[in-house]
Design an enzyme around this catalytic site. Sequence first.
Site, PDB file in Angstrom:
ATOM      1  N   ARG A  60       0.839  -1.205   0.000  1.00  0.00           N
ATOM      2  CA  ARG A  60       0.000   0.000   0.000  1.00  0.00           C
ATOM      3  C   ARG A  60       0.860   1.235   0.000  1.00  0.00           C
ATOM      4  O   ARG A  60       2.003   1.218   0.410  1.00  0.00           O
ATOM      5  CB  ARG A  60      -0.907   0.003   1.241  1.00  0.00           C
ATOM      6  CG  ARG A  60      -2.034  -1.007   1.157  1.00  0.00           C
ATOM      7  CD  ARG A  60      -2.917  -0.922   2.404  1.00  0.00           C
ATOM      8  NE  ARG A  60      -3.466   0.405   2.558  1.00  0.00           N
ATOM      9  CZ  ARG A  60      -3.268   1.177   3.634  1.00  0.00           C
ATOM     10  NH1 ARG A  60      -2.540   0.762   4.629  1.00  0.00           N
ATOM     11  NH2 ARG A  60      -3.810   2.376   3.690  1.00  0.00           N
ATOM     12  N   LYS A 129       3.015  -7.127  12.429  1.00  0.00           N
ATOM     13  CA  LYS A 129       2.304  -7.347  11.165  1.00  0.00           C
ATOM     14  C   LYS A 129       2.562  -8.763  10.641  1.00  0.00           C
ATOM     15  O   LYS A 129       3.696  -9.194  10.488  1.00  0.00           O
ATOM     16  CB  LYS A 129       2.752  -6.308  10.140  1.00  0.00           C
ATOM     17  CG  LYS A 129       2.009  -6.432   8.811  1.00  0.00           C
ATOM     18  CD  LYS A 129       2.043  -5.141   8.041  1.00  0.00           C
ATOM     19  CE  LYS A 129       1.495  -5.319   6.636  1.00  0.00           C
ATOM     20  NZ  LYS A 129       1.311  -4.071   5.938  1.00  0.00           N
ATOM     21  N   ARG A 261      -0.900   4.708  13.620  1.00  0.00           N
ATOM     22  CA  ARG A 261       0.095   4.234  14.599  1.00  0.00           C
ATOM     23  C   ARG A 261      -0.532   4.264  15.977  1.00  0.00           C
ATOM     24  O   ARG A 261      -1.183   5.245  16.342  1.00  0.00           O
ATOM     25  CB  ARG A 261       1.311   5.156  14.630  1.00  0.00           C
ATOM     26  CG  ARG A 261       2.038   5.258  13.328  1.00  0.00           C
ATOM     27  CD  ARG A 261       3.211   4.296  13.309  1.00  0.00           C
ATOM     28  NE  ARG A 261       3.892   4.351  12.028  1.00  0.00           N
ATOM     29  CZ  ARG A 261       3.516   3.693  10.946  1.00  0.00           C
ATOM     30  NH1 ARG A 261       2.459   2.912  10.987  1.00  0.00           N
ATOM     31  NH2 ARG A 261       4.182   3.783   9.817  1.00  0.00           N
TER      32      ARG A 261
END
Length: 272
Positions: A60, A129, A261
């Site tokens: 992305r 992630k 974040r």
Amino acid sequence: MTLIDPALLKTRLGVLAGRFDVDSLAECDSTSSELLRRAERGAPAGTVIVADQQSAGRGRRGRQWFSAPEAGLTFSLLWRFNGPASQLAGLSLAVGVGLARGLEGLGAQGVCLKWPNDILLRQGDGFAKLAGILIELASDRRGTQVVIGIGINLQKPAGDLPQPAAGLNQAFDVLPERHELLAAVLVAVGEALESVTVDGFFGLKNEWQVRHAWQDQPVQLLADEATPLLGICLGVDNDGALLLETESGIQRILSGDVSLRRIASTPEVRRL
Ligand code: BTN
């Protein structure tokens, strides 16, 4: 490691084998770029390209997506919808729900979602992630074509990364075999896409919210040019927009072109 074998994958897909047409490549630039080219030549919905290695994997916001051949599962799925793209609000979140369902169905523990479409793994008090989703839409008179690119870390990626990363092997006692994994994810993502066709994102919203990593947590929202927006992350609405409680009230964030974040301290937010 040997390539994904489409014939073996079909056996894992069972009754849904006819819905997917899988091509397995040793290498390509990007499974999503390759699928976009094939879509232009008329590839049918349900076409899947899985590659052992990508020379120009895309993430992305113009980022690159790196994955070592043995350590990741990278593939793209072509889907088509009858309506315009405007009817597909929340699509990327729906794909995240599908991916999480697929992994959990195999026994993965600690899978969470981060707006708009990251898959995280809970690790103690934090998250890392696990997988990324890249959605590319194109509409014309006939409807909307969607190329869904998914990259899953099977092992924790090595090296310096912009954010903590995890491997799927950390979510299992024993990591499932790759064909079983890909089949489970394709089936679950396919179901989520069908659900979007019928009910929009609304039908999956609660499932997204239950897995939301940063529900009610202080966050910072970064867009390219604007100053960061601080607030409390309230989750998402029926269209998949992020609801952020800021000093100036609840803001509805629609654009996926931002980065989110978690921040340690609670920002000054007046509770309404
Ligand atoms: C992100 O988190 O930024 C999205 C990453 C998406 C990566 C996958 S890997 C398979 C497909 N092909 C690509 O070039 N990108 C997606």
